[in-house]
Design an enzyme around this catalytic site. Structure first.
Site, PDB file in Angstrom:
ATOM      1  N   GLU A  21     -30.848 -77.893 -20.388  1.00 11.51           N
ATOM      2  CA  GLU A  21     -29.931 -77.526 -19.294  1.00 11.51           C
ATOM      3  C   GLU A  21     -30.525 -77.928 -17.939  1.00 11.51           C
ATOM      4  O   GLU A  21     -31.714 -77.766 -17.703  1.00 11.51           O
ATOM      5  CB  GLU A  21     -29.679 -76.013 -19.285  1.00 11.51           C
ATOM      6  N   HIS A 157     -24.159 -57.882 -21.699  1.00 11.76           N
ATOM      7  CA  HIS A 157     -24.036 -58.470 -20.360  1.00 11.76           C
ATOM      8  C   HIS A 157     -24.737 -57.567 -19.331  1.00 11.76           C
ATOM      9  O   HIS A 157     -24.631 -56.338 -19.413  1.00 11.76           O
ATOM     10  CB  HIS A 157     -22.550 -58.629 -20.018  1.00 11.76           C
TER      11      HIS A 157
HETATM   12  P1  FAD Z   1     -17.141 -63.068 -19.815  1.00 11.73           P
HETATM   13  O1  FAD Z   1     -17.379 -63.607 -21.154  1.00 11.73           O
HETATM   14  O2  FAD Z   1     -15.756 -63.148 -19.311  1.00 11.73           O
HETATM   15  O3  FAD Z   1     -17.553 -61.557 -19.818  1.00 11.73           O
HETATM   16  C1  FAD Z   1     -18.558 -60.942 -19.114  1.00 11.73           C
HETATM   17  C2  FAD Z   1     -18.640 -59.510 -19.626  1.00 11.73           C
HETATM   18  O4  FAD Z   1     -17.523 -58.785 -19.135  1.00 11.73           O
HETATM   19  C3  FAD Z   1     -18.539 -59.438 -21.127  1.00 11.73           C
HETATM   20  O5  FAD Z   1     -19.790 -59.467 -21.714  1.00 11.73           O
HETATM   21  C4  FAD Z   1     -17.779 -58.175 -21.376  1.00 11.73           C
HETATM   22  O6  FAD Z   1     -18.650 -57.100 -21.495  1.00 11.73           O
HETATM   23  C5  FAD Z   1     -16.955 -57.994 -20.148  1.00 11.73           C
HETATM   24  N1  FAD Z   1     -15.560 -58.388 -20.311  1.00 11.73           N
HETATM   25  C6  FAD Z   1     -14.907 -59.336 -19.619  1.00 11.73           C
HETATM   26  N2  FAD Z   1     -13.639 -59.427 -20.004  1.00 11.73           N
HETATM   27  C7  FAD Z   1     -13.469 -58.507 -20.952  1.00 11.73           C
HETATM   28  C8  FAD Z   1     -12.365 -58.115 -21.739  1.00 11.73           C
HETATM   29  N3  FAD Z   1     -11.172 -58.700 -21.611  1.00 11.73           N
HETATM   30  N4  FAD Z   1     -12.560 -57.138 -22.636  1.00 11.73           N
HETATM   31  C9  FAD Z   1     -13.749 -56.559 -22.783  1.00 11.73           C
HETATM   32  N5  FAD Z   1     -14.826 -56.898 -22.068  1.00 11.73           N
HETATM   33  C10 FAD Z   1     -14.689 -57.846 -21.167  1.00 11.73           C
HETATM   34  N6  FAD Z   1     -22.934 -68.640 -13.971  1.00 11.73           N
HETATM   35  C11 FAD Z   1     -22.544 -69.581 -13.082  1.00 11.73           C
HETATM   36  O7  FAD Z   1     -22.076 -69.251 -11.993  1.00 11.73           O
HETATM   37  N7  FAD Z   1     -22.656 -70.919 -13.360  1.00 11.73           N
HETATM   38  C12 FAD Z   1     -23.144 -71.349 -14.553  1.00 11.73           C
HETATM   39  O8  FAD Z   1     -23.219 -72.561 -14.786  1.00 11.73           O
HETATM   40  C13 FAD Z   1     -23.561 -70.384 -15.527  1.00 11.73           C
HETATM   41  N8  FAD Z   1     -24.043 -70.760 -16.724  1.00 11.73           N
HETATM   42  C14 FAD Z   1     -24.371 -69.809 -17.653  1.00 11.73           C
HETATM   43  C15 FAD Z   1     -24.805 -70.214 -18.930  1.00 11.73           C
HETATM   44  C16 FAD Z   1     -25.137 -69.272 -19.895  1.00 11.73           C
HETATM   45  C17 FAD Z   1     -25.589 -69.731 -21.267  1.00 11.73           C
HETATM   46  C18 FAD Z   1     -25.058 -67.889 -19.590  1.00 11.73           C
HETATM   47  C19 FAD Z   1     -25.439 -66.853 -20.612  1.00 11.73           C
HETATM   48  C20 FAD Z   1     -24.622 -67.476 -18.328  1.00 11.73           C
HETATM   49  C21 FAD Z   1     -24.269 -68.422 -17.354  1.00 11.73           C
HETATM   50  N9  FAD Z   1     -23.812 -68.043 -16.081  1.00 11.73           N
HETATM   51  C22 FAD Z   1     -23.422 -68.999 -15.174  1.00 11.73           C
HETATM   52  C23 FAD Z   1     -23.728 -66.638 -15.723  1.00 11.73           C
HETATM   53  C24 FAD Z   1     -22.341 -66.037 -16.033  1.00 11.73           C
HETATM   54  O9  FAD Z   1     -21.373 -66.650 -15.231  1.00 11.73           O
HETATM   55  C25 FAD Z   1     -22.395 -64.550 -15.757  1.00 11.73           C
HETATM   56  O10 FAD Z   1     -23.194 -63.889 -16.690  1.00 11.73           O
HETATM   57  C26 FAD Z   1     -21.044 -63.864 -15.623  1.00 11.73           C
HETATM   58  O11 FAD Z   1     -21.257 -62.587 -15.047  1.00 11.73           O
HETATM   59  C27 FAD Z   1     -20.310 -63.661 -16.938  1.00 11.73           C
HETATM   60  O12 FAD Z   1     -19.787 -64.807 -17.422  1.00 11.73           O
HETATM   61  P2  FAD Z   1     -19.229 -64.840 -18.921  1.00 11.73           P
HETATM   62  O13 FAD Z   1     -18.585 -66.115 -19.171  1.00 11.73           O
HETATM   63  O14 FAD Z   1     -20.252 -64.366 -19.852  1.00 11.73           O
HETATM   64  O15 FAD Z   1     -18.094 -63.719 -18.767  1.00 11.73           O
END
Ligand code: FAD
Length: 397
Positions: A21, A157
């Site tokens: 990455e 998370h």
């Molecule tokens: P989601 O999957 O939408 O969810 C986050 C949390 O919210 C979930 O774990 C869950 O507990 C809760 N949640 C949300 N919606 C629901 C629902 N409908 N029902 C129940 N629970 C729900 N950030 C950046 O800005 N840029 C990047 O390039 C970036 N790359 C990343 C790469 C990886 C591998 C990881 C692990 C994280 C990365 N992040 C990045 C950070 C990420 O954007 C944050 O952790 C953000 O707060 C959550 O994104 P997510 O896609 O996991 O969110």
């Protein structure tokens, strides 16, 4: 090609794959240097490389540009991160259309963190509330074109990790159930948040399997490079640290070289344990640095500086529209990087004798101005109309 297909191929051959990455640097010089570094690292044949999407969408244009160059100049299978923060659906589609046009097939679909100065993620008007929405949108609008990866959190998370440093069982399970929804909606791969306690990761994988998540779960490994950066990162991600790691780091924390060396040894042991449990993918958070990531892979016997080889004089294209190209004019042989970028618009010119006769712009033979009157001779015309399929055919002509 989709990353999941590469992973499945490797699994069938019992082969371990790894990936790197990178993040978009802040300066132009930084960007140039990143490509040099990436180019060197890609020689070791990672299954893919990914580029992050700046927090709050701050690097959108740069991320798109870097992703394009990774796929078409560095020629590595590229996965672009995409978050929903500050992104109305038109902007999301612009980003997806752009990478699609550039032959990129892989996206890490994320919700993103709340914009700077905000505690909670708030859905903007015309935007998405969570990564699940984004996955659904991508499958709905783009069908099967994209390979979709989502983020998984072995410790839950950070938003649901309380002041005790641990998520409640209920919060952890709800997080897992939500992860399954992302997979059920069309994600085909999970990459995890960084962790330093391998047992937590292995338990997470097991818990995912128990609730029916069957796709590959790729461990995100961030080598410890320096003490301050490490402390900042684990604070931000609320990562649990095994006691032996704290005990080992404490006495050397002011000695950068010692910390780096320790980080390589510790990362190597983590990966060995993961691989010993039958997991065949490793994802390295490089922070745009090569030494630690490559040293870990070298320790694991997954790369060998002395054995870098290229099956062709140039790096094979990964762009989905050009992946089958295996012929190149001889004078381009020494330009492994720039060929695709320089020729990307050639499709727009009338096609010549050596190009694809199936292209709509491939005109009648008489259209070509370079043909001299004598070449209208019937025999010559016949020769020119017969496709050349082999070296022997060329020799014959
Ligand atoms: P989601 O999957 O939408 O969810 C986050 C949390 O919210 C979930 O774990 C869950 O507990 C809760 N949640 C949300 N919606 C629901 C629902 N409908 N029902 C129940 N629970 C729900 N950030 C950046 O800005 N840029 C990047 O390039 C970036 N790359 C990343 C790469 C990886 C591998 C990881 C692990 C994280 C990365 N992040 C990045 C950070 C990420 O954007 C944050 O952790 C953000 O707060 C959550 O994104 P997510 O896609 O996991 O969110």
């Amino acid at each position: 090609m989709k990353v999941i297909e590469k992973i499945r191929e490797a699994e069938a051959e019992n082969r371990v794959v790894f990936s790197f990455e990178f993040f978009p640097p802040k300066t132009d010089d930084g960007v140039d240097n990143l490509f040099d570094r990436m180019d060197r690292m890609v020689q070791h044949n990672p299954s893919f490389c990914d580029i992050t999407w700046g927090a709050g969408g701050t690097t959108a244009d740069l991320t798109l540009d870097i992703a394009n160059k990774m796929q078409n100049m560095i020629c590595v299978e590229t996965m672009m991160h995409l978050t929903c923060t500050n992104m109305p659906v038109e902007k999301i589609d612009h980003a997806l259309d752009t990478i699609k046009a550039n032959g990129i097939q892989n996206v890490l679909a994320l919700r993103g963190d709340p914009p700077h100065g905000q505690d909670k993620f708030v859905q903007i008007e015309g935007g998405f509330a969570c990564a699940l929405d984004l996955v659904k949108h991508m499958r709905g609008k783009y069908g099967d074109y994209f390979g979709i990866t989502v983020a998984g959190y072995p410790e839950a998370h950070p938003e649901v990790i309380d002041s005790s440093g641990v998520a409640t069982l209920e919060a952890y399970q709800s997080d897992l159930a939500y992860l399954k929804k992302k997979v059920d909606a069309g994600a085909d791969l999970i990459v995890t948040q960084l962790f330093y306690d391998t047992d937590i990761f292995l338990k997470f994988v097991n818990d995912c399997r128990q609730i029916g998540i069957t796709c590959p779960i790729v461990p995100g490994i961030m080598p410890i490079g320096n003490y301050k950066g490490f402390m900042r990162m684990i604070g931000f991600c609320k990562t649990r640290i095994p006691a032996e790691l704290t005990a080992a780091l404490e006495p050397i924390k002011d000695n950068e070289e010692a910390v780096k060396k320790f980080g390589i040894d510790f990362g190597t042991e983590m990966c060995k344990k993961i691989l010993a449990h039958g997991i065949k993918q490793l994802h390295l958070y490089t922070l745009n640095m090569d030494k630690s990531a490559l040293a870990i892979l070298q320790n694991l016997g997954l790369i060998d500086e002395a054995k870098i080889s290229r099956p062709l004089p140039w790096r094979r294209p990964t762009n989905i529209y050009r992946v089958k190209e295996d012929v190149r004019p001889i004078f381009w042989a020494n330009r492994p990087k720039s060929y695709l970028t320089r020729t990307i618009g050639w499709d727009q010119y009338p096609h010549g004798r050596w190009s694809d006769s199936g292209n709509p712009s491939y005109g009648a033979l008489t259209d070509y101005q370079f043909m001299r009157p004598r070449s209208r001779d019937k025999k010559l015309q016949e020769e020119w109309a017969v496709p050349l399929k082999s070296v022997e055919d060329i020799h014959e002509v």
